[in-house]
Design an enzyme around this catalytic site. Structure first.
Site: not given
Ligand code: R5P
Length: 287
Positions: A35, A186, A188, A218
């Protein structure tokens, strides 16, 4: 008078320096059972600034913040401006599935209940968190400070957002520096084939600065580095406001091809090289 909690001691000292103010000595430690013990070791003025980030370990840092706020109120302090450089639980600002806790709302209510008079944070994951408070709440931006770092360290870059959600940050940096910006998208190509690439720009041979608000695991940045490498980009500088950097996130980012990673000191980390002390002090001086 400035009070720095354990997660933001150096930042609190830098803010005190910028404001030509003094730091209040604070004793904070854990009892043997885990605590928290807290003592404010000096008489305080009627108006103080508390600085405490609520990143990892979030619950401990929050508890310490509540104890600081409540103790200050008990000591008769009426105006407690509370700087929370990184706002933990900010990514749970709504219920995404039924029955889920809206953690950001609970945290806001507890901060208010504990005694904060106003709250200052930086690049909240959602600006709408300010509306969860009934006290004044300010969402400051560290993007201009990051832009100044980029200006000094990268010549003629393209600024890249890893996804559309971060495009606003990339555009803000690009506007300050007068350089192009884009985001990864992205596309398609066929029912079976998806390609992720910069939406508009040809980045071949250009140095790129990737910018996001938070780097947590990351994963988002690793993906962005890999895509830029596939498109024969030059150097890659990765930047963010809040370097949460869970586990080996930094190592993964360098392994994916980043040449430099920089974040601000809203959180302590190996890459917290951009200071937000000046801009926080400016905001506090205005109110
Ligand atoms: C997402 O909405 C945020 O802007 C960041 O892209 C995200 O929190 C990054 O998370 P991570 O490093 O786990 O990909």
């Amino acid at each position: 008078m400035i009070i720095g909690g354990s997660s933001s001691q150096k930042l609190a000292a830098n803010i005190a320096h910028e404001m030509d103010d003094v730091l209040c000595p604070l004793e904070t430690r854990k009892f043997p059972d885990g605590e928290r013990y807290l003592r404010i070791k000096k008489e305080v003025d009627d108006g103080v600034v508390v600085v405490q980030s609520t990143g990892f370990p979030q619950d401990e840092n929050l508890m310490e913040l509540f104890l600081i706020l409540k103790t200050l109120r008990s000591m008769g302090v009426n105006n407690i401006r509370t700087v929370i450089p990184y706002f933990g639980y900010g990514r749970q600002e709504k219920s995404f599935n039924s029955g889920e806790a809206v953690s950001a709302e609970v945290v806001c209510q507890l901060i208010e209940f504990a005694g904060a008079s106003s709250v200052y944070s930086l690049n909240l994951h959602e600006k709408s968190i300010c509306d969860l408070f009934r006290i004044p709440a300010f969402n400051l931006s560290a993007i201009p400070a990051i832009a100044r770092y980029v200006e000094k360290n990268v010549e003629d870059p393209v600024i890249i957002a890893p996804d559309k959600g971060a495009l606003g940050f990339a555009q803000e940096v690009a506007q300050i520096l007068g350089c192009p910006s884009d985001h990864l998208e992205k596309i398609r190509l066929s029912p079976e084939k998806v390609e992720t690439k910069p939406k508009n720009l040809d980045v071949e041979g250009r140095d790129a600065v990737i910018i996001d608000d938070i780097i947590s695991t990351g994963g988002t940045i690793v993906n962005a580095c890999q895509i830029l490498k596939e498109h024969q980009v030059g150097r890659i500088v990765v930047s963010c406001v809040h370097p949460v950097l869970v586990g080996d996130a930094l190592l993964k980012i360098f392994t994916a091809g980043a040449d430099d990673v920089v974040g601000t000191n809203t959180l302590k980390s190996e890459v917290s090289n951009v200071s937000v002390a000046g801009l926080v002090a400016e905001a506090l001086k205005k109110e």
